[in-house]
Design a protein around this motif. Structure first.
Motif, PDB file in Angstrom:
ATOM      1  N   ARG A  89       0.830  -1.207   0.000  1.00  0.00           N
ATOM      2  CA  ARG A  89       0.000   0.000   0.000  1.00  0.00           C
ATOM      3  C   ARG A  89       0.860   1.252   0.000  1.00  0.00           C
ATOM      4  O   ARG A  89       1.953   1.275   0.572  1.00  0.00           O
ATOM      5  CB  ARG A  89      -0.900   0.044   1.235  1.00  0.00           C
ATOM      6  CG  ARG A  89      -2.150  -0.791   1.142  1.00  0.00           C
ATOM      7  CD  ARG A  89      -3.137  -0.360   2.218  1.00  0.00           C
ATOM      8  NE  ARG A  89      -4.217  -1.302   2.389  1.00  0.00           N
ATOM      9  CZ  ARG A  89      -5.349  -1.290   1.695  1.00  0.00           C
ATOM     10  NH1 ARG A  89      -5.531  -0.369   0.760  1.00  0.00           N
ATOM     11  NH2 ARG A  89      -6.297  -2.185   1.941  1.00  0.00           N
ATOM     12  N   THR A  90       0.317   2.296  -0.614  1.00  0.00           N
ATOM     13  CA  THR A  90       0.950   3.606  -0.588  1.00  0.00           C
ATOM     14  C   THR A  90       0.476   4.370   0.652  1.00  0.00           C
ATOM     15  O   THR A  90      -0.395   3.913   1.396  1.00  0.00           O
ATOM     16  CB  THR A  90       0.569   4.413  -1.835  1.00  0.00           C
ATOM     17  OG1 THR A  90      -0.856   4.647  -1.796  1.00  0.00           O
ATOM     18  CG2 THR A  90       0.916   3.660  -3.106  1.00  0.00           C
ATOM     19  N   GLN A  91       1.026   5.538   0.835  1.00  0.00           N
ATOM     20  CA  GLN A  91       0.638   6.383   1.970  1.00  0.00           C
ATOM     21  C   GLN A  91      -0.850   6.721   1.934  1.00  0.00           C
ATOM     22  O   GLN A  91      -1.508   6.799   2.979  1.00  0.00           O
ATOM     23  CB  GLN A  91       1.463   7.674   1.967  1.00  0.00           C
ATOM     24  CG  GLN A  91       1.254   8.559   3.177  1.00  0.00           C
ATOM     25  CD  GLN A  91       2.064   9.834   3.075  1.00  0.00           C
ATOM     26  OE1 GLN A  91       1.890  10.637   2.154  1.00  0.00           O
ATOM     27  NE2 GLN A  91       2.990  10.016   4.004  1.00  0.00           N
ATOM     28  N   ASP A  92      -1.392   6.903   0.735  1.00  0.00           N
ATOM     29  CA  ASP A  92      -2.807   7.237   0.611  1.00  0.00           C
ATOM     30  C   ASP A  92      -3.684   6.005   0.364  1.00  0.00           C
ATOM     31  O   ASP A  92      -4.829   6.110  -0.080  1.00  0.00           O
ATOM     32  CB  ASP A  92      -3.047   8.291  -0.474  1.00  0.00           C
ATOM     33  CG  ASP A  92      -2.319   8.011  -1.773  1.00  0.00           C
ATOM     34  OD1 ASP A  92      -1.463   7.101  -1.795  1.00  0.00           O
ATOM     35  OD2 ASP A  92      -2.590   8.694  -2.770  1.00  0.00           O
ATOM     36  N   GLY A  93      -3.149   4.829   0.670  1.00  0.00           N
ATOM     37  CA  GLY A  93      -3.955   3.618   0.689  1.00  0.00           C
ATOM     38  C   GLY A  93      -4.110   2.872  -0.610  1.00  0.00           C
ATOM     39  O   GLY A  93      -4.810   1.855  -0.661  1.00  0.00           O
ATOM     40  N   ARG A 116       5.073   7.157   0.473  1.00  0.00           N
ATOM     41  CA  ARG A 116       4.836   7.881  -0.777  1.00  0.00           C
ATOM     42  C   ARG A 116       3.365   7.788  -1.177  1.00  0.00           C
ATOM     43  O   ARG A 116       2.758   6.730  -1.078  1.00  0.00           O
ATOM     44  CB  ARG A 116       5.670   7.280  -1.917  1.00  0.00           C
ATOM     45  CG  ARG A 116       7.172   7.426  -1.787  1.00  0.00           C
ATOM     46  CD  ARG A 116       7.626   8.806  -2.182  1.00  0.00           C
ATOM     47  NE  ARG A 116       9.065   8.879  -2.340  1.00  0.00           N
ATOM     48  CZ  ARG A 116       9.690   9.035  -3.500  1.00  0.00           C
ATOM     49  NH1 ARG A 116       9.004   9.150  -4.629  1.00  0.00           N
ATOM     50  NH2 ARG A 116      11.003   9.085  -3.554  1.00  0.00           N
ATOM     51  N   ARG A 117       2.819   8.888  -1.645  1.00  0.00           N
ATOM     52  CA  ARG A 117       1.484   8.868  -2.209  1.00  0.00           C
ATOM     53  C   ARG A 117       1.559   8.285  -3.623  1.00  0.00           C
ATOM     54  O   ARG A 117       2.618   8.303  -4.256  1.00  0.00           O
ATOM     55  CB  ARG A 117       0.887  10.281  -2.226  1.00  0.00           C
ATOM     56  CG  ARG A 117       0.718  10.882  -0.830  1.00  0.00           C
ATOM     57  CD  ARG A 117       0.162  12.286  -0.883  1.00  0.00           C
ATOM     58  NE  ARG A 117      -1.238  12.293  -1.280  1.00  0.00           N
ATOM     59  CZ  ARG A 117      -2.253  12.072  -0.451  1.00  0.00           C
ATOM     60  NH1 ARG A 117      -2.029  11.825   0.839  1.00  0.00           N
ATOM     61  NH2 ARG A 117      -3.499  12.094  -0.887  1.00  0.00           N
TER      62      ARG A 117
END
Length: 343
Positions: A89-93, A116-117
């Motif tokens: 997953r990225t920082q923004d899910g 990271r987004r």
């Protein structure tokens, strides 16, 4: 009669023309692969091959970016049954396909994936590890990779997150009509872990193929293997036979998960026994296969002592870093059945 002939001519002009040899559409091809996955007893003379990290190596060397579209394309061209993709997953899910928790080894960027987004990750390009080659492929989302594989090859999802994240992974597959094109899995080593997996699969539903991962440092009872596989009507069980010390002798028996009783359980339960022969960086050769892995097979020329050994003990799925070579060896042994003929 004069009216019939023109009618036939018009009708034939509207019918698509296919090659004279056995033709399989992309959609029907994955259907055929799934049939072989979900009916192990009928297809035990067809050993399925899974390309580790989608198929990134040849002859022990990295030749394409792992977890890439290019790797999927190559595996499809070889006739591989399934590709493995790693999910994080990225920082923004967002769900992205990436093996490591960090970006340095496989991309042009640095840092942790989770920091990271997605928009920032899209600027990172996949690299061919150790070669200096930068591809034009950005870090892909899971949906993008599933769409690229759709209809052409099955996808074995290695979830680098928690078992509960499988719910979102499956939702991603369903959104793009790939529910029947994936195999999800999680490690199960005791009753508590079994109940956790049950709860996750109750949320997901029975239409998704699920496979338990069983390792012999914790699971040694064939009855537990049968119980776990039966709990999910699993089409396969991924078996880990540890070999953590290079000085340790090669397995002579296959361990408890490849015992005659475990093999009998697989036949009764109609599920495949899955072995991983790929190497793990900076670890003993064949670490998850009792020391009998890809390196021993090809660098040492002992294919029978690796693939033959595991097949003799019941393995009908092999996950490897050398899919082309393994398929060639299997064909020579009469252990691959053509999809084109359906035989």
């Amino acid at each position: 009669m004069r009216l019939i002939v023109p009618f036939i001519a018009v009708f034939l002009s509207l019918v698509p023309i296919f090659p004279s040899d056995a033709y399989i559409s992309e959609t029907s091809h994955t259907t055929l692969i799934r049939e072989r996955l979900t009916d192990a007893n009928r297809w035990r003379d067809h050993v399925m091959v899974v390309a580790h990290r989608a198929g990134w190596k040849e002859n022990g060397k990295v030749v394409r970016a792992e977890n890439s579209r290019d790797a999927i394309d190559h595996s499809v061209s070889l006739g591989v049954d399934m590709v493995e993709l790693d999910v994080r997953r990225t920082q923004d899910g967002a769900l992205v396909v990436m093996h490591d928790a960090t970006l340095e080894r496989t991309t042009t960027c640095k840092g942790a994936v989770v920091e990271r987004r997605l928009a920032a990750l899209r600027t990172c390009r996949l690299v061919v590890e150790g070669t200096g080659i930068v591809t034009d492929e950005p870090v892909p989302t899971l949906e993008e990779m599933l769409l690229h594989a759709k209809g052409r090859i099955l996808v074995n999802i290695d979830n680098k997150l928690e078992p509960e994240d499988l719910v979102d992974i499956v939702d991603s597959a369903r959104r793009i009509g790939m529910a029947d094109g994936i195999l999800i899995k999680t490690a199960i080593w005791n009753e508590e872990r079994l109940e956790r997996a049950r709860a996750v699969m109750a949320r997901i539903g029975p239409d998704i193929a699920f496979m338990p991962i069983l390792a012999d440092d914790a699971v040694q009872d064939s009855a537990f293997v049968a119980k776990v596989a039966g709990a999910f009507d699993a089409p396969a069980a991924e078996m880990i036979h540890w070999h953590r010390d290079a000085a340790e002798p090669l397995t002579a028996t296959g361990g408890p998960l490849f015992s005659p009783r475990a093999r009998a359980a697989a036949i009764r339960g109609n599920f495949h026994m899955w072995i991983n022969t790929y190497p793990i960086t900076d670890r003993p050769e064949g670490m998850v296969a009792g020391g009998r892995g890809d390196g021993m097979a090809w660098a040492q020329g002992q294919t029978d002592a690796v693939y033959g050994f595991w097949i003799d003990r019941g393995a009908t799925i092999i996950q490897t870093d050398e899919p082309e070579a393994v398929i060639g060896w299997l064909e020579g042994q009469g252990l691959r059945q053509s999809y084109a003929t359906g035989s």
